[in-house]
Motif scaffolding. Structure first.
Motif, PDB file in Angstrom:
ATOM      1  N   ILE A  81       0.867  -1.184   0.000  1.00 46.23           N
ATOM      2  CA  ILE A  81       0.000   0.000   0.000  1.00 46.23           C
ATOM      3  C   ILE A  81       0.902   1.232   0.000  1.00 46.23           C
ATOM      4  N   SER A  82       0.558   2.236  -0.806  1.00 49.71           N
ATOM      5  CA  SER A  82       1.289   3.509  -0.779  1.00 49.71           C
ATOM      6  C   SER A  82       0.557   4.479   0.139  1.00 49.71           C
ATOM      7  N   VAL A  83       1.326   5.174   0.967  1.00 51.17           N
ATOM      8  CA  VAL A  83       0.747   6.150   1.890  1.00 51.17           C
ATOM      9  C   VAL A  83       1.504   7.464   1.721  1.00 51.17           C
ATOM     10  N   LYS A  84       0.770   8.534   1.408  1.00 53.51           N
ATOM     11  CA  LYS A  84       1.375   9.869   1.307  1.00 53.51           C
ATOM     12  C   LYS A  84       1.093  10.606   2.612  1.00 53.51           C
ATOM     13  N   THR A  85       2.150  11.033   3.283  1.00 54.18           N
ATOM     14  CA  THR A  85       1.952  11.784   4.525  1.00 54.18           C
ATOM     15  C   THR A  85       2.193  13.266   4.264  1.00 54.18           C
ATOM     16  N   HIS A  86       1.580  14.094   5.105  1.00 58.92           N
ATOM     17  CA  HIS A  86       1.610  15.544   4.862  1.00 58.92           C
ATOM     18  C   HIS A  86       2.202  16.345   6.006  1.00 58.92           C
ATOM     19  N   ASN A  87       2.400  15.699   7.153  1.00 56.70           N
ATOM     20  CA  ASN A  87       2.943  16.401   8.322  1.00 56.70           C
ATOM     21  C   ASN A  87       4.130  15.615   8.877  1.00 56.70           C
ATOM     22  N   ARG A  88       4.929  16.291   9.696  1.00 59.03           N
ATOM     23  CA  ARG A  88       6.075  15.584  10.292  1.00 59.03           C
ATOM     24  C   ARG A  88       5.587  14.440  11.167  1.00 59.03           C
ATOM     25  N   ASN A  89       4.565  14.709  11.990  1.00 59.71           N
ATOM     26  CA  ASN A  89       3.949  13.666  12.815  1.00 59.71           C
ATOM     27  C   ASN A  89       2.487  13.542  12.409  1.00 59.71           C
ATOM     28  N   GLU A  90       2.068  12.330  12.101  1.00 67.66           N
ATOM     29  CA  GLU A  90       0.725  12.152  11.576  1.00 67.66           C
ATOM     30  C   GLU A  90       0.310  10.685  11.718  1.00 67.66           C
ATOM     31  N   MET A  91      -0.955  10.464  12.036  1.00 67.02           N
ATOM     32  CA  MET A  91      -1.497   9.097  12.037  1.00 67.02           C
ATOM     33  C   MET A  91      -2.566   9.015  10.958  1.00 67.02           C
TER      34      MET A  91
ATOM     35  N   PHE B  99      -3.632   2.162  11.976  1.00 69.14           N
ATOM     36  CA  PHE B  99      -3.021   3.445  11.616  1.00 69.14           C
ATOM     37  C   PHE B  99      -1.585   3.274  11.142  1.00 69.14           C
ATOM     38  N   PHE B 100      -1.246   3.998  10.057  1.00 69.67           N
ATOM     39  CA  PHE B 100       0.152   4.232   9.721  1.00 69.67           C
ATOM     40  C   PHE B 100       0.577   5.480  10.494  1.00 69.67           C
ATOM     41  N   CYS B 101       1.690   5.378  11.214  1.00 66.49           N
ATOM     42  CA  CYS B 101       2.173   6.493  12.048  1.00 66.49           C
ATOM     43  C   CYS B 101       3.420   7.098  11.430  1.00 66.49           C
ATOM     44  N   GLU B 102       3.288   8.314  10.971  1.00 64.70           N
ATOM     45  CA  GLU B 102       4.430   9.057  10.407  1.00 64.70           C
ATOM     46  C   GLU B 102       5.101   9.863  11.515  1.00 64.70           C
ATOM     47  N   PHE B 103       6.427   9.762  11.604  1.00 59.84           N
ATOM     48  CA  PHE B 103       7.159  10.533  12.605  1.00 59.84           C
ATOM     49  C   PHE B 103       8.247  11.412  11.990  1.00 59.84           C
ATOM     50  N   ASP B 104       8.394  11.370  10.664  1.00 58.29           N
ATOM     51  CA  ASP B 104       9.423  12.191  10.010  1.00 58.29           C
ATOM     52  C   ASP B 104       8.960  12.580   8.608  1.00 58.29           C
ATOM     53  N   GLY B 105       7.713  13.080   8.530  1.00 55.24           N
ATOM     54  CA  GLY B 105       7.147  13.442   7.231  1.00 55.24           C
ATOM     55  C   GLY B 105       7.485  14.871   6.872  1.00 55.24           C
ATOM     56  N   SER B 106       6.962  15.309   5.736  1.00 54.11           N
ATOM     57  CA  SER B 106       6.083  14.522   4.883  1.00 54.11           C
ATOM     58  C   SER B 106       6.903  13.655   3.920  1.00 54.11           C
ATOM     59  N   ARG B 107       6.344  12.491   3.591  1.00 55.94           N
ATOM     60  CA  ARG B 107       7.041  11.561   2.713  1.00 55.94           C
ATOM     61  C   ARG B 107       6.032  10.683   1.968  1.00 55.94           C
ATOM     62  N   ASN B 108       6.555   9.957   0.985  1.00 53.68           N
ATOM     63  CA  ASN B 108       5.809   8.871   0.363  1.00 53.68           C
ATOM     64  C   ASN B 108       6.266   7.584   1.029  1.00 53.68           C
ATOM     65  N   ARG B 109       5.327   6.864   1.629  1.00 50.92           N
ATOM     66  CA  ARG B 109       5.659   5.677   2.421  1.00 50.92           C
ATOM     67  C   ARG B 109       5.018   4.429   1.833  1.00 50.92           C
ATOM     68  N   LYS B 110       5.517   3.292   2.281  1.00 51.40           N
ATOM     69  CA  LYS B 110       4.985   1.984   1.858  1.00 51.40           C
ATOM     70  C   LYS B 110       4.530   1.201   3.089  1.00 51.40           C
ATOM     71  N   VAL B 111       3.496   0.425   2.912  1.00 50.98           N
ATOM     72  CA  VAL B 111       3.056  -0.525   3.934  1.00 50.98           C
ATOM     73  C   VAL B 111       2.861  -1.863   3.247  1.00 50.98           C
ATOM     74  N   ASN B 112       3.487  -2.898   3.799  1.00 50.98           N
ATOM     75  CA  ASN B 112       3.327  -4.234   3.241  1.00 50.98           C
ATOM     76  C   ASN B 112       2.241  -4.990   3.998  1.00 50.98           C
ATOM     77  N   VAL B 113       1.363  -5.621   3.245  1.00 53.10           N
ATOM     78  CA  VAL B 113       0.290  -6.420   3.843  1.00 53.10           C
ATOM     79  C   VAL B 113       0.448  -7.851   3.324  1.00 53.10           C
ATOM     80  N   ARG B 114       0.723  -8.788   4.236  1.00 52.69           N
ATOM     81  CA  ARG B 114       0.814 -10.206   3.871  1.00 52.69           C
ATOM     82  C   ARG B 114      -0.403 -10.920   4.439  1.00 52.69           C
ATOM     83  N   ILE B 115      -1.115 -11.580   3.542  1.00 55.77           N
ATOM     84  CA  ILE B 115      -2.319 -12.310   3.929  1.00 55.77           C
ATOM     85  C   ILE B 115      -1.978 -13.793   3.965  1.00 55.77           C
ATOM     86  N   LEU B 116      -2.221 -14.430   5.068  1.00 56.01           N
ATOM     87  CA  LEU B 116      -1.984 -15.866   5.222  1.00 56.01           C
ATOM     88  C   LEU B 116      -3.295 -16.532   5.651  1.00 56.01           C
ATOM     89  N   GLY B 117      -3.737 -17.504   4.875  1.00 58.13           N
ATOM     90  CA  GLY B 117      -4.981 -18.163   5.241  1.00 58.13           C
ATOM     91  C   GLY B 117      -5.188 -19.454   4.486  1.00 58.13           C
TER      92      GLY B 117
END
Ligand code: ZN
Length: 135
Positions: free
Chosen positions: A8-18, A117-135
């Motif tokens: 998943i791509s996440v665009k953050t806009h602030n230095r600290n953001e959830m 929540f994705f928690c940004e602590f050093d934004g703003s940046r373009n971030r990635k989140v990996n989701v692995r589904i096991l079932g």
């Protein structure tokens, strides 16, 4: 066992953001076609995190960030890391960079008020989140 992975791509806009990513995680589960199992949500960043908390009242993530910023100031005598983002690294380790979620009948098994929540602590940046589904 079936394993499916999506980023998943996440665009953050602030230095600290959830940012609430619950619907994106649910979307990966729905698209996987897997009925029941676990979703492992990780962020491959050292200055960000993943957490579960209330997504009904936006004041909750606000207050979490307020508390983290009070506990862990950006500028502090004694920091050695020369990028100026030591606070972000500390927050990332405290919050953690992953969560394990259960899903049943294709739906995330979360409490009524819970969201992911994705928690940004050093934004703003373009971030990635990996989701692995096991079932
Ligand atoms: Zn750094």
């Amino acid at each position: 066992m079936n394993i499916i992975e999506e980023t998943i791509s996440v665009k953050t806009h602030n230095r600290n953001e959830m940012i609430d990513i619950t619907s994106q995680v649910q979307s990966v589960i729905s698209k996987s076609g897997i009925d029941s199992g676990i979703a492992v949500v990780t962020c491959p960043h050292t200055t960000a995190g993943i957490t579960i908390n209330e997504n009904a009242d936006p004041d909750v993530p606000h207050d979490i960030l307020l508390t983290l910023e009070a506990m862990i100031p950006q500028l502090r005598k004694g920091y050695r890391h020369n990028e100026g983002n030591s606070d972000a690294h500390v927050k990332s380790s405290l919050v953690g960079c992953s969560e394990i979620l259960c899903f049943l009948n294709g739906k995330l098994h979360l409490g009524t008020w819970q969201g992911v929540f994705f928690c940004e602590f050093d934004g703003s940046r373009n971030r990635k989140v990996n989701v692995r589904i096991l079932g």
